[in-house]
Write a protein that holds these residues in place. Sequence first.
Motif, PDB file in Angstrom:
ATOM      1  N   PHE A  68      46.564  42.968  40.489  1.00 26.42           N
ATOM      2  CA  PHE A  68      45.503  43.568  40.216  1.00 26.42           C
ATOM      3  C   PHE A  68      44.555  43.251  41.096  1.00 26.42           C
ATOM      4  O   PHE A  68      44.305  41.983  41.390  1.00 26.42           O
ATOM      5  CB  PHE A  68      44.629  42.975  38.820  1.00 26.42           C
ATOM      6  CG  PHE A  68      44.790  41.584  39.032  1.00 26.42           C
ATOM      7  CD1 PHE A  68      44.234  40.661  39.721  1.00 26.42           C
ATOM      8  CD2 PHE A  68      45.886  40.942  38.206  1.00 26.42           C
ATOM      9  CE1 PHE A  68      44.515  39.282  39.772  1.00 26.42           C
ATOM     10  CE2 PHE A  68      46.245  39.900  38.087  1.00 26.42           C
ATOM     11  CZ  PHE A  68      45.519  38.822  38.667  1.00 26.42           C
ATOM     12  N   ILE A  69      44.629  44.101  41.983  1.00 28.65           N
ATOM     13  CA  ILE A  69      43.521  44.325  43.190  1.00 28.65           C
ATOM     14  C   ILE A  69      43.524  42.845  43.875  1.00 28.65           C
ATOM     15  O   ILE A  69      43.809  42.661  45.081  1.00 28.65           O
ATOM     16  CB  ILE A  69      42.346  44.870  42.721  1.00 28.65           C
ATOM     17  CG1 ILE A  69      41.944  43.811  41.622  1.00 28.65           C
ATOM     18  CG2 ILE A  69      42.509  45.981  42.095  1.00 28.65           C
ATOM     19  CD1 ILE A  69      40.707  43.544  41.471  1.00 28.65           C
ATOM     20  N   ALA A 125      41.862  38.642  35.135  1.00 26.84           N
ATOM     21  CA  ALA A 125      42.774  39.679  35.095  1.00 26.84           C
ATOM     22  C   ALA A 125      44.428  39.115  35.011  1.00 26.84           C
ATOM     23  O   ALA A 125      44.542  37.848  35.627  1.00 26.84           O
ATOM     24  CB  ALA A 125      42.568  40.620  36.313  1.00 26.84           C
ATOM     25  N   SER A 155      49.298  45.531  33.513  1.00 23.52           N
ATOM     26  CA  SER A 155      48.232  45.060  33.440  1.00 23.52           C
ATOM     27  C   SER A 155      47.950  44.618  31.993  1.00 23.52           C
ATOM     28  O   SER A 155      47.860  45.504  30.947  1.00 23.52           O
ATOM     29  CB  SER A 155      47.020  45.813  33.808  1.00 23.52           C
ATOM     30  OG  SER A 155      45.856  45.148  33.881  1.00 23.52           O
ATOM     31  N   ALA A 201      36.778  47.298  40.944  1.00 19.75           N
ATOM     32  CA  ALA A 201      37.961  46.946  39.952  1.00 19.75           C
ATOM     33  C   ALA A 201      37.476  46.211  38.588  1.00 19.75           C
ATOM     34  O   ALA A 201      38.220  46.274  37.538  1.00 19.75           O
ATOM     35  CB  ALA A 201      38.712  46.010  40.716  1.00 19.75           C
ATOM     36  N   ARG A 202      36.819  45.385  38.571  1.00 18.23           N
ATOM     37  CA  ARG A 202      35.988  44.609  37.332  1.00 18.23           C
ATOM     38  C   ARG A 202      35.283  45.352  36.489  1.00 18.23           C
ATOM     39  O   ARG A 202      35.291  45.303  35.297  1.00 18.23           O
ATOM     40  CB  ARG A 202      35.136  43.601  38.037  1.00 18.23           C
ATOM     41  CG  ARG A 202      35.983  42.606  38.671  1.00 18.23           C
ATOM     42  CD  ARG A 202      34.922  41.478  39.094  1.00 18.23           C
ATOM     43  NE  ARG A 202      34.587  40.331  37.922  1.00 18.23           N
ATOM     44  CZ  ARG A 202      33.388  39.833  37.730  1.00 18.23           C
ATOM     45  NH1 ARG A 202      32.567  39.511  38.811  1.00 18.23           N
ATOM     46  NH2 ARG A 202      33.170  39.033  36.894  1.00 18.23           N
ATOM     47  N   ARG A 262      39.669  50.851  33.320  1.00 15.85           N
ATOM     48  CA  ARG A 262      39.451  49.768  34.389  1.00 15.85           C
ATOM     49  C   ARG A 262      40.971  49.356  35.125  1.00 15.85           C
ATOM     50  O   ARG A 262      41.014  49.330  36.281  1.00 15.85           O
ATOM     51  CB  ARG A 262      38.998  48.524  33.667  1.00 15.85           C
ATOM     52  CG  ARG A 262      38.816  47.301  34.394  1.00 15.85           C
ATOM     53  CD  ARG A 262      38.445  46.183  33.573  1.00 15.85           C
ATOM     54  NE  ARG A 262      37.859  44.776  34.262  1.00 15.85           N
ATOM     55  CZ  ARG A 262      38.904  43.737  34.230  1.00 15.85           C
ATOM     56  NH1 ARG A 262      39.750  43.549  33.596  1.00 15.85           N
ATOM     57  NH2 ARG A 262      38.108  42.624  34.957  1.00 15.85           N
ATOM     58  N   ARG A 309      41.374  52.016  37.868  1.00 16.04           N
ATOM     59  CA  ARG A 309      40.554  51.563  39.099  1.00 16.04           C
ATOM     60  C   ARG A 309      41.278  50.623  39.712  1.00 16.04           C
ATOM     61  O   ARG A 309      41.207  50.597  41.120  1.00 16.04           O
ATOM     62  CB  ARG A 309      39.217  51.419  38.877  1.00 16.04           C
ATOM     63  CG  ARG A 309      38.214  52.562  38.575  1.00 16.04           C
ATOM     64  CD  ARG A 309      36.726  52.391  37.930  1.00 16.04           C
ATOM     65  NE  ARG A 309      36.758  52.015  36.803  1.00 16.04           N
ATOM     66  CZ  ARG A 309      36.580  50.620  36.413  1.00 16.04           C
ATOM     67  NH1 ARG A 309      36.107  49.644  36.945  1.00 16.04           N
ATOM     68  NH2 ARG A 309      36.497  50.672  34.748  1.00 16.04           N
ATOM     69  N   GLN A 310      41.848  49.620  39.299  1.00 14.62           N
ATOM     70  CA  GLN A 310      42.629  48.617  39.560  1.00 14.62           C
ATOM     71  C   GLN A 310      43.710  49.454  40.380  1.00 14.62           C
ATOM     72  O   GLN A 310      44.116  48.815  41.576  1.00 14.62           O
ATOM     73  CB  GLN A 310      42.930  47.512  38.725  1.00 14.62           C
ATOM     74  CG  GLN A 310      41.780  46.665  38.200  1.00 14.62           C
ATOM     75  CD  GLN A 310      42.362  45.943  37.109  1.00 14.62           C
ATOM     76  OE1 GLN A 310      43.616  45.804  36.726  1.00 14.62           O
ATOM     77  NE2 GLN A 310      41.500  45.095  36.635  1.00 14.62           N
ATOM     78  N   GLN A 311      44.308  50.407  39.866  1.00 15.61           N
ATOM     79  CA  GLN A 311      45.608  50.920  40.666  1.00 15.61           C
ATOM     80  C   GLN A 311      45.087  51.693  41.776  1.00 15.61           C
ATOM     81  O   GLN A 311      45.748  51.412  43.064  1.00 15.61           O
ATOM     82  CB  GLN A 311      46.236  51.957  39.550  1.00 15.61           C
ATOM     83  CG  GLN A 311      46.868  51.241  38.473  1.00 15.61           C
ATOM     84  CD  GLN A 311      48.173  50.472  38.623  1.00 15.61           C
ATOM     85  OE1 GLN A 311      48.741  50.546  39.589  1.00 15.61           O
ATOM     86  NE2 GLN A 311      48.013  49.292  37.923  1.00 15.61           N
TER      87      GLN A 311
END
Length: 321
Positions: free
Chosen positions: A28-29, A93, A110, A211-212, A224, A227-229
């Motif tokens: 995760f990012i 995360a 995730s 990402a958060r 969320r 967006r992390q992807q």
Amino acid sequence: MSRSRLERKKRRLRRILKTFVVIGVLSFIILGGAAGYFVFKLADVTSGANQELERGDKSEMRQEAVSPSKDNISVLFLGVDDRDGDLSGRTDAMILATFNKEESSIKMTSIPRDTRVEIPGRSNKDKINHAHAFGGLDLAVETVESLFDIPVDYYVKLNFQAFIEIVDALDGVEVDVPFGFTEMDSYDNFDAITIEEGLQTLDGEEALAYARMRKSDPRGDIGRGERQQQIIKGIINKGASLSSISSYGDVLDSIENHISMNLSFGNLISLHNYAGALNEIESLSIEGSDRRIGGIYYYDPHDESIRELSNEFRNHLGLDN
């Protein structure tokens, strides 16, 4: 050194870079920080970042220890909301990934930080991100093992600072922002970051905020996760080129204090076989429902979804064969 030999060394360096991007992006990012660390400080990775689990070198769910060079393995990636370098506290995360040696394939999911689970040794179900705060790495790992009924062989843990530094070293990552919003920065200053709708190049602080963020997204943890992807793909695209990394001196000076793992240098090198799977990582989702108990929000995973994911991971690891 001959030109052909030099070219071979360059090609090998590029392959190694892609290997470390695999490690770096899976979390995760914020795991992008790991990519920079692995690439530019390979010789020091075991001494500077290695931390074994109290359980030893193998899961209690394994008959013997496994190795990425010859076995299917699992890796738990932990992002910790920490700025002091001690990597303690709650996990902001979590990503669980399995690696299949024969197929050279990767599956991952995730785990929302508010997922309501059984934490070994605790009388009541609680948020999964509390496991690390209650019992450190070993309890966090044991909780994930219990949830999915699979062994967790390795872990990589790092904090926000690592993520910010690697994104900045890449001169930002490009993402297509679906809607504009404001969010706090890494020091919890409210409305310090403004993200505009459309195609944007985000610096480290902006990428972390992107990402958060959850409260401004009507889809909550699902949005969320997507967006992390996006951030992961942005880091892959930038990190695949050595020329994209501009200020690795700054990264080298501080990343060592922001990451720990039980992967050895040899383990990391052996993961190069997965470089070709970077753009084909299979992402799996935990289906669940929002729930409030005693005024506290939880993400309650559906039993059927957990069973399906457990079967996916067990098959991918070859545990049911």
